[in-house]
Design a protein around this motif. Structure first.
Motif, PDB file in Angstrom:
ATOM      1  N   TRP A  21       0.654  -1.232  -0.323  1.00  0.00           N
ATOM      2  CA  TRP A  21      -0.392   0.204   0.085  1.00  0.00           C
ATOM      3  C   TRP A  21       0.829   1.329  -0.036  1.00  0.00           C
ATOM      4  N   GLY A  22       1.772   1.183   0.953  1.00  0.00           N
ATOM      5  CA  GLY A  22       2.892   2.105   0.652  1.00  0.00           C
ATOM      6  C   GLY A  22       3.503   3.125  -0.598  1.00  0.00           C
ATOM      7  N   ILE A  28       1.640   6.308  -7.114  1.00  0.00           N
ATOM      8  CA  ILE A  28       0.309   7.357  -7.969  1.00  0.00           C
ATOM      9  C   ILE A  28       1.092   8.862  -7.062  1.00  0.00           C
ATOM     10  N   GLY A  29       1.863   9.274  -6.321  1.00  0.00           N
ATOM     11  CA  GLY A  29       2.162  10.531  -6.350  1.00  0.00           C
ATOM     12  C   GLY A  29       1.688  10.897  -5.720  1.00  0.00           C
ATOM     13  N   ALA A  30       1.210  10.159  -4.404  1.00  0.00           N
ATOM     14  CA  ALA A  30       0.230  10.721  -3.439  1.00  0.00           C
ATOM     15  C   ALA A  30       0.655  11.109  -1.676  1.00  0.00           C
ATOM     16  N   VAL A  31       1.984  10.385  -2.048  1.00  0.00           N
ATOM     17  CA  VAL A  31       3.385  11.214  -0.957  1.00  0.00           C
ATOM     18  C   VAL A  31       4.353  11.480  -1.710  1.00  0.00           C
ATOM     19  N   GLU A  32       5.840  12.138  -1.347  1.00  0.00           N
ATOM     20  CA  GLU A  32       6.545  11.829  -1.693  1.00  0.00           C
ATOM     21  C   GLU A  32       7.168  10.548  -1.854  1.00  0.00           C
ATOM     22  N   ALA A  33       7.591  10.472  -3.070  1.00  0.00           N
ATOM     23  CA  ALA A  33       7.797   9.042  -3.024  1.00  0.00           C
ATOM     24  C   ALA A  33       9.762   8.461  -2.660  1.00  0.00           C
ATOM     25  N   GLU A  34      10.512   9.144  -2.688  1.00  0.00           N
ATOM     26  CA  GLU A  34      11.638   9.258  -1.897  1.00  0.00           C
ATOM     27  C   GLU A  34      11.632   8.752  -0.434  1.00  0.00           C
ATOM     28  N   SER A  35      11.489  10.290   0.341  1.00  0.00           N
ATOM     29  CA  SER A  35      11.776  10.030   1.030  1.00  0.00           C
ATOM     30  C   SER A  35      10.234   9.017   1.683  1.00  0.00           C
ATOM     31  N   PHE A  36       9.508   8.963   1.524  1.00  0.00           N
ATOM     32  CA  PHE A  36       7.900   7.954   2.148  1.00  0.00           C
ATOM     33  C   PHE A  36       8.345   6.597   1.926  1.00  0.00           C
ATOM     34  N   ARG A  37       9.560   6.313   0.589  1.00  0.00           N
ATOM     35  CA  ARG A  37       9.558   4.653   0.319  1.00  0.00           C
ATOM     36  C   ARG A  37      10.373   4.075   1.465  1.00  0.00           C
ATOM     37  N   LYS A  38      11.341   5.082   1.616  1.00  0.00           N
ATOM     38  CA  LYS A  38      12.622   5.069   2.728  1.00  0.00           C
ATOM     39  C   LYS A  38      12.372   4.693   3.958  1.00  0.00           C
ATOM     40  N   TYR A  57       4.270   2.902  14.565  1.00  0.00           N
ATOM     41  CA  TYR A  57       4.246   2.415  12.961  1.00  0.00           C
ATOM     42  C   TYR A  57       2.974   2.994  12.806  1.00  0.00           C
ATOM     43  N   LEU A  58       1.302   2.995  13.932  1.00  0.00           N
ATOM     44  CA  LEU A  58       0.801   2.457  13.196  1.00  0.00           C
ATOM     45  C   LEU A  58       0.331   4.412  13.552  1.00  0.00           C
ATOM     46  N   GLU A  59       0.873   5.378  14.030  1.00  0.00           N
ATOM     47  CA  GLU A  59       0.594   6.329  14.068  1.00  0.00           C
ATOM     48  C   GLU A  59       1.318   7.472  12.265  1.00  0.00           C
ATOM     49  N   PHE A  60       2.387   6.437  12.389  1.00  0.00           N
ATOM     50  CA  PHE A  60       3.022   6.546  11.097  1.00  0.00           C
ATOM     51  C   PHE A  60       1.899   6.422   9.746  1.00  0.00           C
ATOM     52  N   ALA A  61       1.806   4.930   9.934  1.00  0.00           N
ATOM     53  CA  ALA A  61      -0.006   4.620   8.939  1.00  0.00           C
ATOM     54  C   ALA A  61      -0.597   5.513   8.812  1.00  0.00           C
ATOM     55  N   PHE A  62      -1.147   5.726   9.556  1.00  0.00           N
ATOM     56  CA  PHE A  62      -2.609   6.526  10.303  1.00  0.00           C
ATOM     57  C   PHE A  62      -2.537   8.061  10.042  1.00  0.00           C
ATOM     58  N   GLU A  63      -1.218   9.338   9.951  1.00  0.00           N
ATOM     59  CA  GLU A  63      -0.963   9.733   9.397  1.00  0.00           C
ATOM     60  C   GLU A  63      -1.297  10.041   8.324  1.00  0.00           C
ATOM     61  N   ILE A  64      -0.505   9.855   7.339  1.00  0.00           N
ATOM     62  CA  ILE A  64      -1.042   9.481   6.090  1.00  0.00           C
ATOM     63  C   ILE A  64      -2.451   9.342   5.802  1.00  0.00           C
ATOM     64  N   LEU A  65      -3.034   8.740   5.512  1.00  0.00           N
ATOM     65  CA  LEU A  65      -4.518   8.304   5.546  1.00  0.00           C
ATOM     66  C   LEU A  65      -4.950   9.308   5.963  1.00  0.00           C
ATOM     67  N   ILE A 143     -10.559   9.334   8.453  1.00  0.00           N
ATOM     68  CA  ILE A 143      -9.426   8.963   9.426  1.00  0.00           C
ATOM     69  C   ILE A 143      -8.542   9.782   9.515  1.00  0.00           C
ATOM     70  N   THR A 144      -8.372   9.607  11.301  1.00  0.00           N
ATOM     71  CA  THR A 144      -8.337  11.346  12.250  1.00  0.00           C
ATOM     72  C   THR A 144      -6.425  11.555  12.442  1.00  0.00           C
ATOM     73  N   GLY A 145      -5.942   9.734  12.206  1.00  0.00           N
ATOM     74  CA  GLY A 145      -4.866   9.507  12.133  1.00  0.00           C
ATOM     75  C   GLY A 145      -4.533   8.711  13.618  1.00  0.00           C
ATOM     76  N   LYS A 146      -5.221   8.514  14.195  1.00  0.00           N
ATOM     77  CA  LYS A 146      -5.724   8.279  15.793  1.00  0.00           C
ATOM     78  C   LYS A 146      -5.526   6.333  15.663  1.00  0.00           C
ATOM     79  N   LEU A 147      -4.866   5.722  16.427  1.00  0.00           N
ATOM     80  CA  LEU A 147      -5.316   4.122  16.439  1.00  0.00           C
ATOM     81  C   LEU A 147      -6.596   4.167  18.148  1.00  0.00           C
ATOM     82  N   VAL A 148      -6.746   3.397  17.758  1.00  0.00           N
ATOM     83  CA  VAL A 148      -8.320   3.191  18.819  1.00  0.00           C
ATOM     84  C   VAL A 148      -7.713   1.567  18.818  1.00  0.00           C
TER      85      VAL A 148
END
Length: 227
Positions: A21-22, A28-38, A57-65, A143-148
């Protein structure tokens, strides 16, 4: 009725849906490719090594969403399913889940990957329950970015499985036969709890543990047979 539990990534799917998914978002250009892939690759390496901090990790993933309206997220996910996931769903994986469903077993996918990414994937395997990390949603479903609650990784899979079964009026130890299929040493806590642990496409660490414990090994994507 017996219980059949399945990990998802590298167990039923020959890929990691979270990492893919990342990669898809970057492509598709939804995130800055180089830094995000790293960053995405670093998190995945921690997961594989068993050193992942699941909350961070989930805070990272949910912030993107959280950067996208839900309608846009859902549209991106439909494209992700069409281009990445559906071509990777193999008939032997679908057949394995169907075997348990046809037997009348209670079936769930228990995954550390979040509910947003995995719900449409789980639906491809039939009428199965899904236990996954839950993102917080606002009143509009964004999605707010927080984990339930707590992550569904490692011992967290045991906690969440016990809670899910309790909601249904069951306990894990009351099933005459309980199965858990997984590829990773991260899932040893839940594998140790069921009556029939099955190391499925196991990585090296889980394979060594399974051989030590005398657990069957299933190479699902090679020949579909247990050893």
């Amino acid at each position: 009725m017996n219980l059949a539990l399945f990990d998802l990534d590298h167990t039923l799917l020959p890929l990691d849906s979270d990492h893919e998914w990342g990669e898809f978002l970057a492509r598709i250009g939804a995130v800055e490719a180089e830094s995000f892939r790293k960053a995405n690759d670093q998190w995945f390496a921690h997961y594989q090594a068993g050193t992942l901090d699941p909350i961070k990790y989930l805070e990272f993933a949910f912030e993107i969403l959280s950067r996208f309206p839900r309608a846009q997220l859902d549209e991106m996910h439909r494209q992700f399913m069409q281009e990445v996931v559906q071509p990777a769903i193999l008939p032997q994986a679908v057949a394995l889940v169907k075997k348990h469903l046809d037997a009348g077993d209670l079936v769930a996918i228990v995954t550390a990957t979040n509910h947003f990414v995995t719900k449409p994937i789980a639906e491809q395997f039939g009428r199965v329950h899904l236990i996954a990390a839950m993102p917080e949603l606002d009143a509009q479903g964004n999605i707010t970015g927080k984990l339930v609650g707590t992550p569904t990784l490692g011992a967290g899979k045991v906690t969440h499985t016990d809670a899910w079964l309790a909601e249904l009026g069951h306990t894990l130890d009351k099933f005459e036969r309980s199965y858990f299929y997984s590829d990773s040493q991260n899932d040893i806590p839940l594998l140790e709890r069921v009556t029939h642990p099955i190391a499925t496409n196991p990585n090296a660490k889980l394979l060594a543990h399974a051989q030590e414990r005398g657990w069957p090994v299933l190479n699902l994507f090679e020949d579909g047979h247990a050893q």
